[in-house]
Design a protein around this motif. Structure first.
Motif, mmCIF file in Angstrom:
data_model
loop_
_atom_site.group_PDB
_atom_site.id
_atom_site.type_symbol
_atom_site.label_atom_id
_atom_site.label_comp_id
_atom_site.label_asym_id
_atom_site.label_seq_id
_atom_site.Cartn_x
_atom_site.Cartn_y
_atom_site.Cartn_z
ATOM 1 N N LEU A 45 0.838 -1.198 0.000
ATOM 2 C CA LEU A 45 0.000 0.000 0.000
ATOM 3 C C LEU A 45 0.878 1.255 0.000
ATOM 4 N N LEU A 46 1.876 1.290 0.875
ATOM 5 C CA LEU A 46 2.743 2.458 0.970
ATOM 6 C C LEU A 46 3.537 2.685 -0.313
ATOM 7 N N ALA A 47 4.105 1.610 -0.853
ATOM 8 C CA ALA A 47 4.863 1.731 -2.101
ATOM 9 C C ALA A 47 3.966 2.176 -3.243
ATOM 10 N N THR A 48 2.739 1.670 -3.283
ATOM 11 C CA THR A 48 1.790 2.061 -4.321
ATOM 12 C C THR A 48 1.495 3.554 -4.249
ATOM 13 N N GLU A 49 1.226 4.053 -3.059
ATOM 14 C CA GLU A 49 0.907 5.475 -2.915
ATOM 15 C C GLU A 49 2.103 6.348 -3.274
ATOM 16 N N PRO A 87 0.992 18.717 1.837
ATOM 17 C CA PRO A 87 0.830 18.114 3.170
ATOM 18 C C PRO A 87 -0.422 17.238 3.204
ATOM 19 N N PRO A 88 -0.321 16.089 3.858
ATOM 20 C CA PRO A 88 -1.491 15.197 3.893
ATOM 21 C C PRO A 88 -2.618 15.782 4.724
ATOM 22 N N SER A 89 -3.818 15.578 4.236
ATOM 23 C CA SER A 89 -5.013 15.980 4.978
ATOM 24 C C SER A 89 -5.329 14.898 5.997
ATOM 25 N N ASP A 90 -6.306 15.189 6.831
ATOM 26 C CA ASP A 90 -6.788 14.191 7.774
ATOM 27 C C ASP A 90 -7.523 13.112 6.982
ATOM 28 N N LEU A 91 -7.180 11.858 7.191
ATOM 29 C CA LEU A 91 -7.755 10.755 6.422
ATOM 30 C C LEU A 91 -9.272 10.687 6.566
ATOM 31 N N ALA A 92 -9.778 10.968 7.735
ATOM 32 C CA ALA A 92 -11.228 10.911 7.952
ATOM 33 C C ALA A 92 -11.962 11.916 7.069
ATOM 34 N N ALA A 93 -11.338 13.043 6.785
ATOM 35 C CA ALA A 93 -11.966 14.065 5.949
ATOM 36 C C ALA A 93 -11.960 13.673 4.472
ATOM 37 N N LEU A 94 -11.185 12.641 4.119
ATOM 38 C CA LEU A 94 -11.034 12.250 2.717
ATOM 39 C C LEU A 94 -11.751 10.948 2.363
ATOM 40 N N ALA A 108 -1.046 7.613 7.899
ATOM 41 C CA ALA A 108 -1.838 6.763 8.785
ATOM 42 C C ALA A 108 -1.233 5.368 8.959
ATOM 43 N N CYS A 109 -0.589 4.824 7.933
ATOM 44 C CA CYS A 109 -0.127 3.434 7.972
ATOM 45 C C CYS A 109 1.340 3.267 8.353
ATOM 46 N N ALA A 110 2.142 4.279 8.139
ATOM 47 C CA ALA A 110 3.571 4.176 8.433
ATOM 48 C C ALA A 110 3.856 4.636 9.857
ATOM 49 N N ASP A 111 4.973 4.177 10.388
ATOM 50 C CA ASP A 111 5.381 4.638 11.715
ATOM 51 C C ASP A 111 5.874 6.082 11.655
ATOM 52 N N VAL A 112 6.538 6.422 10.566
ATOM 53 C CA VAL A 112 7.040 7.779 10.361
ATOM 54 C C VAL A 112 7.177 7.994 8.859
ATOM 55 N N TRP A 113 7.067 9.228 8.413
ATOM 56 C CA TRP A 113 7.249 9.529 6.996
ATOM 57 C C TRP A 113 7.863 10.921 6.883
ATOM 58 N N GLY A 114 8.385 11.211 5.710
ATOM 59 C CA GLY A 114 8.960 12.530 5.481
ATOM 60 C C GLY A 114 9.373 12.680 4.026
ATOM 61 N N TRP A 115 10.023 13.769 3.736
ATOM 62 C CA TRP A 115 10.524 14.007 2.389
ATOM 63 C C TRP A 115 11.764 14.883 2.502
ATOM 64 N N LYS A 126 13.054 15.201 -5.505
ATOM 65 C CA LYS A 126 12.735 14.986 -4.090
ATOM 66 C C LYS A 126 12.632 13.491 -3.815
ATOM 67 N N TYR A 127 12.759 13.151 -2.554
ATOM 68 C CA TYR A 127 12.654 11.776 -2.092
ATOM 69 C C TYR A 127 11.622 11.768 -0.975
ATOM 70 N N VAL A 128 10.516 11.051 -1.186
ATOM 71 C CA VAL A 128 9.460 10.926 -0.179
ATOM 72 C C VAL A 128 9.561 9.510 0.375
ATOM 73 N N TRP A 129 9.613 9.379 1.688
ATOM 74 C CA TRP A 129 9.885 8.087 2.306
ATOM 75 C C TRP A 129 8.972 7.852 3.505
ATOM 76 N N CYS A 130 8.900 6.583 3.890
ATOM 77 C CA CYS A 130 8.198 6.200 5.112
ATOM 78 C C CYS A 130 8.879 4.969 5.682
ATOM 79 N N GLU A 131 8.604 4.696 6.944
ATOM 80 C CA GLU A 131 9.233 3.547 7.598
ATOM 81 C C GLU A 131 8.218 2.708 8.354
ATOM 82 N N LEU A 132 8.497 1.396 8.363
ATOM 83 C CA LEU A 132 7.755 0.429 9.156
ATOM 84 C C LEU A 132 8.753 -0.291 10.057
ATOM 85 N N ALA A 133 8.489 -0.291 11.345
ATOM 86 C CA ALA A 133 9.366 -1.006 12.263
ATOM 87 C C ALA A 133 8.953 -2.463 12.345
ATOM 88 N N ALA A 134 9.921 -3.325 12.635
ATOM 89 C CA ALA A 134 9.644 -4.750 12.775
ATOM 90 C C ALA A 134 8.624 -4.961 13.881
#
Length: 135
Positions: A45-49, A87-94, A108-115, A126-134
């Motif tokens: 999901l994250l890679a797709t987005e 900047p991402p909006s609130d998911l509930a509003a979308l 919402a799905c990643a532990d942390v994200w940034g660019w 630019k490089y947009v990234w996110c992380e998932l911890a084990a």
């Protein structure tokens, strides 16, 4: 069993919407081969987005990068547009929106994200990234 050794993959993709499907399937394959199948659904999901944003909102090539290090999976997408992501909006509003949910889902799905902006060999992007911890 998940690997403890670090690894990294980069997939360079053309500006073609079909590349998003290729990236998603490649992510699942890589994670399966490294014993990280429990991360596959969320990572897909994250890679797709991230790749969809890179392909659909820019005109140049893009790249998907996966990195496993110290129990953290980093998923990132590079594109040639140096402009920061919206900047991402609130998911509930979308909930009923037809577009604009990508980074809200990432947040919402990643532990942390940034660019971060990138400059290499005179090229900007630019490089947009996110992380998932084990788990």
């Amino acid at each position: 069993m998940p690997e403890t050794e670090p690894w990294e993959y980069s997939l360079y993709i053309p500006n073609d919407p079909r590349a998003v499907t290729i990236c998603r399937r490649t992510v699942r394959l890589i994670l399966t081969m490294h014993g990280l199948i429990h991360h596959a659904d969320t990572a897909e999901l994250l890679a797709t987005e991230l790749t969809a944003n890179a392909v659909l909102h820019t005109k140049g090539p893009a790249a998907l990068r996966l990195r496993w290090r110290s129990g953290v999976l980093r998923i990132g997408a590079w594109d040639a547009d140096p402009e920061p992501p919206e900047p991402p909006s609130d998911l509930a509003a979308l909930v009923d929106a037809e577009q604009g949910r990508g980074l809200a889902l990432v947040r919402a799905c990643a532990d942390v994200w940034g660019w971060q902006p990138l400059t290499r060999n005179g090229n900007r992007g630019k490089y947009v990234w996110c992380e998932l911890a084990a788990a």
